[in-house]
Each structure stands twice: as structure tokens, then as C-alpha cells.
Design an enzyme around this catalytic site. Structure first.
Site, PDB file in Angstrom:
ATOM      1  N   LYS A  93       0.753  -1.312  -0.068  1.00 34.79           N
ATOM      2  CA  LYS A  93      -0.203  -0.010   0.012  1.00 34.79           C
ATOM      3  C   LYS A  93       0.734   1.316   0.115  1.00 34.79           C
ATOM      4  CE  LYS A  93      -3.866  -2.092   2.121  1.00 34.79           C
ATOM      5  NZ  LYS A  93      -5.113  -1.978   3.278  1.00 34.79           N
ATOM      6  N   ASP A 147     -10.430   2.568   2.661  1.00 33.75           N
ATOM      7  CA  ASP A 147     -10.565   1.845   4.061  1.00 33.75           C
ATOM      8  C   ASP A 147     -11.343   2.741   4.883  1.00 33.75           C
ATOM      9  OD1 ASP A 147      -9.378  -0.702   3.165  1.00 33.75           O
ATOM     10  OD2 ASP A 147      -7.592   0.070   3.721  1.00 33.75           O
TER      11      ASP A 147
END
Ligand code: ATR
Length: 266
Positions: A63, A99
Site C-alpha cells: 500500500k 478503507d
């Protein structure tokens, strides 16, 4: 036909292909979503281009690499310091992080909670923390080690190491560690955790697919419980809407039905 993918390592366990392909079938979208195991994060962008992907999700451990290799970063992803979605705009790769919004949608309304205790200080914890802080929830973060707490302190949370946890009650208690995923561990000392859970309105575990010792203990202590299923579905639905548009709540509902298909479909 468009091709999309989730990239990470390990990747075999990812439920993203199941969720996204189900939505394509339900909505007659001419696309296929696959998984790509990428060992070296430096190659993410090259692999994206080589497969002529129309969009991608990026998961552990890449990420941060996805952040570094995007052409532009959304303000949300900038705050979190990590990217889990690449959407194309003309020929530019825009890095998003779905998220935080996925978490906020999963336990809406967040402002029903005055304060929250989060256990864990990794990638999942960062996204959840940003969602809570932006919703005005007072946040305390406790982690077994000190190194990764700095990010949370800088963003306005109170931070603690596990051997010296805060001495107060919290409306919401969150497990954002991997404790209990493959073992029988609770993320904090059991008796301290019992005290927090006895006075909490809700216990939330970012893990999905197994009932963790944390959630079992929360149930025994009478707290409302929630696992990571809705967050998983909502982060996927938000990513889908970045790729193809559409109503996030309706897509999240479809992704949840995909997660309930027989395990043999995976
Ligand atoms: P993710 O991106 O899924 O959040 P991560 O970045 O590896 O994964 O973060 C894992 C978190 O779980 C960290 O806060 C880790 O603590 P450390 O920072 O000290 O490594 C925490 N963690 C992992 N296993 C744990 C355990 N058995 N008990 C308590 N905390 C644990």
C-alpha cells in the site's frame, strides 16, 4: 472487456475477485477482476500497465508502494499515507484509500460514539483512526510496541503502550491487530480488555471470517459486536464506484451477498 485486479503478496486468500466479479455479473458489466501476486512492490505500476488494467486494488504489503507510484493522490489517501485503489483518469493513475470510508459506512453513524479505544497501530488502524478523528470521535490508540504510535499522536489521538493502557471507559473498542487471526490470543491483556468491554457500547473487530477471542470476550461481556465483513464490502463497493460509478450502498449489499456464497465458489 475490461480487466481489473487486486495486487499483493500473499493474494490467494483475497475475497476481492469474488466480490467484484459477482457485481459485474449482477449488473452486466463487461469486465473481469483477477488476482495478481506481486512479490516486489517496485514493479506494481509496470505490472498494471503490462496487463492493461482498467483499475486495481492494492493490498499488503504494497500500500505504501502504491502511494509512491501513483500520479496523483486523493486527500484521504494522503492523510492515511497508504493507497489501496488505483483508478484511471485519462492515462493518469489516481491513488485512493477506500478503507477509512469503508469503515465509516460500516459502523455509521460514527458520531453515536463519544470516544473510542483502538488496539493496534498498523495499516488498517491508520485508516480507521482517520475515519474516527474526522467524525469527531475522541480516540485513544494502544499498541504492544511504541514505534508506530507516532502517526496517531500527530493526528490528534492519545497514544499508549499496552503495558500501560488508559484508565477510563470507552463507547467503542476496536481490535485492529492480527491477534486472534491464527491463534487464540487477545490483543491486550485479558483482564484489562474485560474491563473495557464490560462498559463499551460496541466492540468492533477488523478481522472477517473467523470469530476472534476478542469478539468472543466482548459477547460474554454484553457488548454489541461487529466484525470486518461490512468494512470489507464497503471498501470494495467504494473502489467499484471509482472504477465504474454506481450506488455504493447497493453495490456493498451485492458484495455482501457474494461473501455469503458457498465457500466452494471462492
Ligand atoms: P494491517 O495492515 O493489517 O493493520 P500490520 O500493519 O502488520 O497489519 O499491523 C498489525 C498490528 O497488529 C500492529 O499494531 C501489531 O503490533 P506491532 O506494531 O507491535 O507490530 C499488532 N499485532 C500483531 N500481532 C499482535 C498480537 N499477537 N498481539 C497484539 N498486537 C498484535
Amino acid at each position: 472487456m475490461k480487466l481489473l485486479a487486486v495486487m499483493g503478496d500473499p493474494i490467494a486468500h483475497s475475497l476481492s475477485p469474488l466480490m467484484h466479479n459477482f457485481v459485474y455479473r449482477q449488473n452486466a458489466i463487461d469486465a473481469v477482476y483477477t488476482r495478481l501476486r506481486v512479490e516486489n512492490g517496485d514493479n506494481l505500476r509496470e505490472i498494471f500497465k503490462a496487463h492493461n488494467l482498467s483499475g486495481a486494488n492494492i493490498t499488503l504489503p504494497h500500500k505504501e508502494a502504491a502511494f509512491a507510484q501513483a500520479d496523483e493522490i486523493s486527500s484521504r489517501a494522503k492523510k492515511i499515507g497508504a493507497v489501496n485503489t488505483w483508478a484511471k483518469q485519462s492515462d493518469r493513475l489516481i491513488g485512493h484509500n477506500t478503507d477509512a470510508d469503508g469503515f465509516a459506512a460500516a459502523i455509521a453513524p460514527l458520531d453515536a460514539f463519544k470516544n473510542a479505544l483502538m488496539i493496534g497501530a498498523g495499516g488498517a488502524a491508520r485508516a480507521i483512526a482517520i475515519a474516527l478523528i474526522e467524525a469527531g470521535v475522541e480516540l485513544a490508540v494502544v499498541n504492544r510496541s511504541e514505534a508506530r504510535l507516532e502517526f496517531f499522536a500527530q493526528n490528534g489521538a492519545k497514544v499508549f503502550v499496552a503495558k500501560n493502557p488508559p484508565n477510563q471507559r470507552f463507547d467503542l473498542v476496536i481490535n485492529a491487530t492480527s491477534a486472534g487471526l491464527k491463534d487464540d490470543e487477545t490483543p491486550l491483556d485479558k483482564s484489562a480488555l474485560e474491563d473495557y468491554l464490560s462498559s463499551a457500547k460496541m466492540a468492533y473487530d477488523a478481522i472477517y471470517g473467523v470469530e476472534t477471542p476478542f469478539l468472543r470476550l466482548a459477547k460474554l461481556r454484553g457488548a454489541e459486536t461487529k466484525d470486518g465483513e461490512d468494512m470489507l464490502a464497503f471498501q470494495g463497493a467504494i473502489a467499484h464506484s471509482l472504477f465504474f460509478g454506481g450506488d455504493v450502498a447497493a453495490i456493498a449489499a451485492q458484495m455482501k451477498s457474494a461473501l455469503r456464497l458457498p465457500k466452494s465458489w471462492r
